[in-house]
Design an enzyme around this catalytic site. Structure first.
Site, PDB file in Angstrom:
ATOM      1  N   CYS A 131       0.811  -1.223   0.000  1.00 50.27           N
ATOM      2  CA  CYS A 131       0.000   0.000   0.000  1.00 50.27           C
ATOM      3  C   CYS A 131       0.849   1.281   0.000  1.00 50.27           C
ATOM      4  CB  CYS A 131      -0.971   0.005   1.171  1.00 50.27           C
ATOM      5  SG  CYS A 131      -2.204  -1.307   1.064  1.00 50.27           S
TER       6      CYS A 131
ATOM      7  N   ASN B 168     -10.179   0.169  -0.350  1.00 52.88           N
ATOM      8  CA  ASN B 168      -8.719   0.236  -0.284  1.00 52.88           C
ATOM      9  C   ASN B 168      -8.164  -0.431  -1.544  1.00 52.88           C
ATOM     10  OD1 ASN B 168      -5.996  -0.276   0.164  1.00 52.88           O
ATOM     11  ND2 ASN B 168      -6.257  -0.837   2.310  1.00 52.88           N
TER      12      ASN B 168
ATOM     13  N   HIS C 270      -3.132   7.354   2.015  1.00 46.60           N
ATOM     14  CA  HIS C 270      -3.558   6.061   1.467  1.00 46.60           C
ATOM     15  C   HIS C 270      -4.948   5.751   2.005  1.00 46.60           C
ATOM     16  CE1 HIS C 270      -4.027   1.916   0.639  1.00 46.60           C
ATOM     17  NE2 HIS C 270      -3.800   1.541   1.883  1.00 46.60           N
TER      18      HIS C 270
END
Lengths: 81, 336
Positions: free
Chosen positions: B113, B284, B254
């Site tokens: 990520c 996500n 993020h």
């Protein structure tokens, strides 16, 4: 000690939208409608507020507000600014 | 660095057409729209159809970023992904060829990520070191292909997508320039978010449980570490730039969980309305999340030339990274 429990109770009320009358020194997290991430959020807030490291896992669902105050004092946090 | 400054010259993004809503998940799992929204802020996510790979999304996002930049060639392609088309080789060379970019250096960056911020750092270094005059940086992931369809804690969180920027060599102080990076990792947290099987460690110890091929994540420690690391990394990048948090126009974190984004903003003293949030409709998307959030904010007209922007991420590894930039004057960025 009293000051710190009052402040932790206030943090719970303010941040987690818990009704004010429902949080006192003897209130356990399990009595509040908090989900699993609420303790993570509280961990970070207490660490920031009292300037002591609080490990993930230090706060447990069965802890009461006064248990948390005792834990913070053991870590060297000063009660109430 | 004394070499050229990396400047953002183009931006593009894509998500696959299929929308997976909370209601659709609630119809087959022990969960509900309220349960998912209150814990994550996510309402829906996009998922690829069988046969569509990360590289396919990367090609679309890359083509859009090149078109936005008005460029048809670059000197290097970097793909940030944790869900490559195949374990070997890397996804980037095939993406570069499909984009008609010729025999340029192309490779993947694996920082999950945090991958997009890491890839920006690698690309900015390549530009500063005069290894490349322009770089296509793509963040692309299809986590729907690695989550356990019966695990409500991961299947509700992750979505698929790809986003890309074109970086070109510019001069210090130029609008659109990347300013200060902070990158870091802590391998002691490697087990927090992991796919146990499929790599060399499992292969060397015999066959794995089929479930070991799915992504496993420990939510609470991930939450605490993500907030701590993103806030500390953001502070380091701000200090390296000489900016106060209060001077930021946009905090682009993020998109892992809206509660993480709010906690990071609160910790930095940045008003929550300055935090770009699009997790509600994309979930996500791992390495794609920051460029998807940038594309959404640019398409909405929120990001304006000269705005002070901070990107910050935390991911499996554990890895984290932040970078500051001023927003460039780009042609209109299409929504996706």
């Amino acid at each position: 000690m009293r000051e710190m429990t009052d402040e932790i109770a206030r943090i719970m009320v303010d941040v987690f939208g818990v009704p004010p009358g429902r949080v006192g020194a003897a209130t356990a997290f399990t009595e509040l409608e908090a989900d699993s991430l609420t303790l993570a959020e509280l961990t970070l807030l207490l660490e920031q507020r009292y300037g002591v490291p609080v490990a993930d896992g230090d706060l447990r669902p069965e802890h009461t507000v006064s248990d948390v105050a005792a834990l913070l004092r053991d870590k060297g946090a000063a009660g109430g600014r | 660095m004394n070499g050229p400054t990396a400047v953002v010259a183009g931006l593009g993004a894509t998500v696959p057409p299929h929308v997976l809503t909370n209601e659709m998940l609630a119809a087959r799992l022990d969960t509900s729209d309220e349960w998912i929204r209150s814990r994550t802020g996510i309402r829906s996510r996009h998922t690829v159809a069988p046969g569509t790979a990360t590289g396919d999304l990367a090609v679309t996002a890359g083509a859009r970023a090149l078109a936005n930049a008005g460029m048809s060639t670059v000197d290097m392609v970097v793909v940030a992904t944790a869900t490559p088309d195949r374990l070997c080789p890397a996804t980037a060379p095939e993406v570069a060829s499909r984009l008609g970019l010729g025999p340029v250096p192309a490779f993947d960056v694996a920082a999950v990520c945090s991958g997009f911020v890491y890839a920006l750092g690698v690309a900015a270094g390549a530009i500063a070191g005069r290894l490349a005059g322009s770089v296509l940086v793509i963040g692309a992931d299809t986590f729907s292909t690695i989550v356990d369809p019966s695990d409500r804690t991961t299947v509700a969180i992750f979505g698929d997508g790809a986003g890309a920027v074109v970086l070109r060599a510019g001069v210090p102080g130029e609008v659109g320039g990347l300013l200060a990076f902070d990158l870091g990792s802590d391998g002691e947290l490697a087990d927090l978010i992991a796919i146990p099987a499929g790599g060399s460690r499992q292969r060397s110890t015999g066959p794995a449980d089929p479930a070991a091929h799915y992504l496993a994540m420990r939510g609470r420690p991930v939450f605490v570490n993500a907030v701590r690391r993103m806030a500390a990394s953001a502070r380091a990048a701000l200090a390296g730039t000489g900016w106060q948090a209060a001077a930021l126009d946009w905090l682009v974190g993020h998109q892992a969980n809206v509660r993480i984004l709010h906690a990071v903003a609160d910790g930095l003293g940045v008003p929550r309305e300055r935090a770009v949030v699009n997790i509600d409709r994309v979930g996500n998307t791992s390495a794609a999340s920051i460029p998807l959030a940038l594309a959404d904010a640019a398409a909405a007209g929120d990001l304006r030339a000269g705005d002070r922007v901070l990107l910050t991420a935390f991911g499996a590894g554990a890895t984290w990274g932040s970078v500051t930039l001023t927003w460039p004057a780009l042609p209109a960025v299409a929504t996706f």
